[in-house]
Design an enzyme around this catalytic site. Structure first.
Site, PDB file in Angstrom:
ATOM      1  N   GLY B  46      -4.653  36.935  62.229  1.00  0.00           N
ATOM      2  CA  GLY B  46      -5.633  36.906  61.145  1.00  0.00           C
ATOM      3  C   GLY B  46      -6.453  35.642  61.252  1.00  0.00           C
ATOM      4  O   GLY B  46      -6.311  34.871  62.214  1.00  0.00           O
ATOM      5  N   ASP B 165      -3.194  37.383  45.915  1.00  0.00           N
ATOM      6  CA  ASP B 165      -3.399  38.295  47.048  1.00  0.00           C
ATOM      7  C   ASP B 165      -2.250  39.291  47.155  1.00  0.00           C
ATOM      8  O   ASP B 165      -1.763  39.582  48.248  1.00  0.00           O
ATOM      9  CB  ASP B 165      -3.563  37.500  48.349  1.00  0.00           C
ATOM     10  CG  ASP B 165      -4.208  38.338  49.460  1.00  0.00           C
ATOM     11  OD1 ASP B 165      -4.783  39.398  49.134  1.00  0.00           O
ATOM     12  OD2 ASP B 165      -4.142  37.939  50.627  1.00  0.00           O
TER      13      ASP B 165
END
Lengths: 386, 388
Positions: B46, B165
């Site tokens: 990521g 998140d």
């Protein structure tokens, strides 16, 4: 103070062969009398059939409870005569009782019992006669000696020889056995005890919640399957890596009085040959029609094909808790409907597994659509070295 | 490891030390690890860096671990700040059953391997994989999953921290159904006592550009005002819906389409809700002549869900943040009664202190702080002392 459900469950399990408590224990201590145990079990069991169970069952539970309380006092008074009287009262009471599980299990009905039945019947007696309630009396009387076994560098070595029980105290104010067992490592457990200094027998998490007891007043005892496993856990548990909800609990060897330093051979056998553990996995045998086209919609699985509508967890808990206290039931990740049951004690799992495997037993009928096997204990994970 | 390595600038010495300590390189992921760790495979990549699975061979039996390498932290202040925040939070929440456990840390200064290496327990699956595969669920499965998520969220919220998140991809699942919240990269403390006293106004500002779009609460999209724990509860509601629907509840491919997806289910928000957002964007988007939508009944969205499930869902996925259930109320909901065990709902022992964010303003300050944090963690890990 506490409702007697804990007793009742254990008594219930005990009542599988409850009437034989004294005799079997006695015979076990005298090698070579195994056959005579079998005979006694059969005859006693035959005598129970046809009796109404519940009243006797409750009575026995009360008797045990009473016996525990009274026996605590008797310990203080050092009155072994009284103890024997209570013991015989207990056994008489048990003899009058028809075990509510004997009907369902019908262990001794068969003319030629299945291999392992005898051993299992012995197993059912042992935890509750020797380790369970009898031992429970020592929780009060031997409490100070437990403190003597703290992990000073000196007595750590002394206490650890052959010892397999680790005592956790100074827990966070709120914890759970699940949260403790998730953090514990080293090897599989034989059983788990939760104790309070003012209560003369192990209690359950339900007791703790219902009575609003803070966990930092409680002690958890982890009975590892082997001393090596206990050592491994202790090595890990004494590092800063072992925390429960941000708190590092105190670890000690449990008092020798409290424990059997070696596992019963029958349990050892089950662990070695059948990989017996405290946890049982139940997986539904039903084959769902799941092909790729029917079960995936735009790349996502069908919410209905992959959903079981008629699954009642409360009923399962009720069924299985008759065989021993349950720490928790968790879902299992599987393409078939699957869940696992964590018992406090490996004996409960062994008995349930045995009953499910045995043709025509109540459990085998109830769970005929399920494959059942032992799962790895969450504590049976290797721990990282420093 | 960390303590024996010099800070940036003495590359040759670093390499010498590393050779002595028997470090090895895994070039596929630019990993530079002590040889006790054997890299198995890359699990994910990521913007933050890379995650690999490794085996720790030092133990008698190899221990599987996940190693997350957070990259580019020594050149970009914002990334370093985020890495420290995540590290502090993971240390702070260690030991909770439903939060991922931090096992070890390392800092590497040698390029291109430089970064913070976080060693965590390796878990079998993430919830996204479980939901989006043919795993068989029952109401019990959903109850247990939701309950465990809420237990983890309760612990986090009790420290006045919001995760920001939460999504199935950030919830790990063991094969025996134990859920663990991970990835605190966007999490932050919100207690006001630690917000005061900053010389820089932006230190107190709280960004709205958080949360993965499909799980982003409407107030994060529309409002520029301060938000709170309710943004996590919205995300929990979305995950709850996804457990039933086996696909994300609101799949928007842009900010605007995300709103459109929400409106399709919840209907147009009331005038009061729009006013409360205090933004032109909301006003322009919803007010007539823009089409007005009626809400769908949840029973039409998930016809096979029980009444109590739908009631809880409607109390989590709603426009008004104030009307959304907080975590305690959600845990007390009837839907979870079959799986509830109050012993599994501890609170954190203290509020998360994030004053360090104001006290360390330069890149150099933050580098020193990171070094101190890692050293402290290692000391705590080795000593039989109370972790902070």
């Amino acid at each position: 103070m506490f409702k007697p459900t804990y007793f009742a469950h254990f008594q219930g399990s005990n009542s599988l062969c409850g009437p034989e408590v004294g005799k079997i224990t006695e015979s076990l201590e005298t090698p070579g009398k195994v056959i005579s145990i079998n005979r006694r079990v059969s005859s006693m069991n035959t005598a129970f059939h046809g009796h109404k169970t519940d009243k006797s069952f409750k009575k026995l539970a009360r008797t045990f409870s009473l016996w525990n309380d009274q026996d605590s006092e008797s310990c203080e008074q050092d009155s072994s005569i009284r103890k024997n009287k209570i013991r015989s009262k207990l056994l008489n009471s048990a003899n009058r009782m028809s075990g509510r599980f004997t009907n369902s299990l019908k262990l001794h009905d068969r003319k030629s019992p299945l291999p392992g039945d005898l051993q299992l019947s012995m197993l059912r007696d042992r935890p509750f006669s020797k380790s369970g309630y009898l031992t429970a009396n020592h929780y009060v009387s031997n409490q100070p000696s437990m403190q003597d076994d703290s992990l000073t560098s000196e007595n750590r070595t002394i206490s650890s020889v052959g010892n397999r029980v680790i005592r956790l105290s100074e827990l966070p104010p709120m914890a759970s056995l699940n949260s403790i067992l998730t953090q514990a490592m080293g090897g599989p457990l034989e059983r788990v005890y939760l104790t309070h200094p003012s209560i003369p027998h192990p209690i359950t998490e339900e007791d703790v919640t219902n009575s609003n007891i803070s966990w930092n007043h409680l002690t958890v005892q982890l009975f590892f399957a082997s001393p090596e496993n206990a050592h491994k856990f202790l090595n890990y548990g004494c590092t800063g890596m072992f925390t429960i909800n941000g708190v590092h609990p105190q670890l000690q060897w449990a008092s020798r009085v409290l424990q059997e330093t070696t596992l019963l051979p029958i349990i050892k056998d089950h662990i070695a040959s059948n990989s017996a553990r405290r946890i049982l996995i139940f997986k539904n045998k039903t084959v769902q029609t799941k092909n790729k086209s029917s079960s995936l919609i735009k790349g996502y699985p069908s919410p209905t094909i992959n959903y079981s509508f008629d699954f009642d967890i409360r009923k399962i808990k009720e069924n299985l808790s008759k065989y021993g206290n349950i720490i928790g039931i968790d879902p299992v990740i599987s393409q078939k409907l699957c869940f696992c049951v964590h018992f406090y004690d490996i004996r409960s799992a062994i008995i349930v597994k045995h009953e499910i495997d045995r043709a025509d037993s109540e459990l085998s009928v109830e769970y005929e659509d399920w494959n059942v096997w032992y799962a790895k204990d969450p504590t049976d994970t290797p721990y990282p070295e420093l | 490891m960390i303590s024996s390595q010099k800070p940036i600038g003495n590359k040759k010495a670093d390499i010498e030390v590393a050779v002595k300590k028997e470090y090895s390189v895994y070039s596929k992921a630019n990993f530079y690890l002590n040889s006790r760790y054997q890299v198995q495979q890359v699990l994910g990549k990521g913007s933050y860096g890379v995650v690999c699975s490794v085996l720790d061979l030092k133990s008698e039996n190899p221990v599987p671990l996940a190693v997350k390498k957070v990259s580019n932290i020594f050149t970009r202040e914002v990334l370093l700040r985020r890495a420290i925040r995540e590290l502090k939070l993971m240390k702070f929440f260690r030991g909770h059953r439903n939060i991922i456990n931090l096992v070890n840390l390392d800092i590497v200064y040698i390029k291109p391997y430089d970064g913070l290496y976080c060693f965590q327990e390796l878990v079998d699956y993430d919830l996204a994989r479980v939901i989006h595969s043919n795993v068989q669920f029952s109401e019990f499965h959903i109850q247990s999953f939701l309950y465990q998520i809420l237990c983890g969220v309760k612990y986090i919220h009790s420290a006045d921290v919001i995760h920001r998140d939460l999504k199935p991809g950030n919830i790990l699942v063991t094969v025996l159904g134990n859920l663990k919240i991970c990835d605190f990269g966007l999490a932050r403390g919100i207690n006001h006592q630690f917000m005061q006293g900053s010389s820089r106004p932006r230190d107190n500002a709280i960004t709205n550009y958080v949360a993965t779009r499909w799980y982003r609460a409407p107030e994060l999209i529309f409002s520029r005002k301060e938000y709170g724990k309710a943004v996590d509860m919205w995300a929990v509601g979305c995950i709850f819906g996804e457990l039933y629907g086996r696909k994300p509840l609101f799949i928007g491919d842009s900010q605007m389409s995300q709103i459109a997806e929400i409106v399709k289910v919840l209907g147009s928000p009331s005038k009061e809700v729009i006013m409360a957002y205090g933004s032109h964007l909301a006003w322009d988007y919803f007010q007539p002549p823009k089409p007005q939508y009626r809400p769908l009944k949840w029973a039409h969205v998930y016809p096979y869900a029980s009444g109590s499930a739908l009631d809880l869902l409607s109390s989590l996925v709603c426009w008004e943040a104030k009307r959304r259930l907080d975590v305690e109320a959600a845990l007390s909901h009837e839907f979870l009664s079959a799986v509830r065990n109050k012993s599994q709902e501890p609170k954190c022992k203290s509020i998360f202190d994030f004053r360090w964010e104001k006290e360390n303003t330069s890149l150099e300050d933050l580098k020193i702080l990171l070094h101190e944090e890692v050293t402290q963690f290692k000391n705590e890990r080795e000593n039989n002392s109370q972790p902070n």
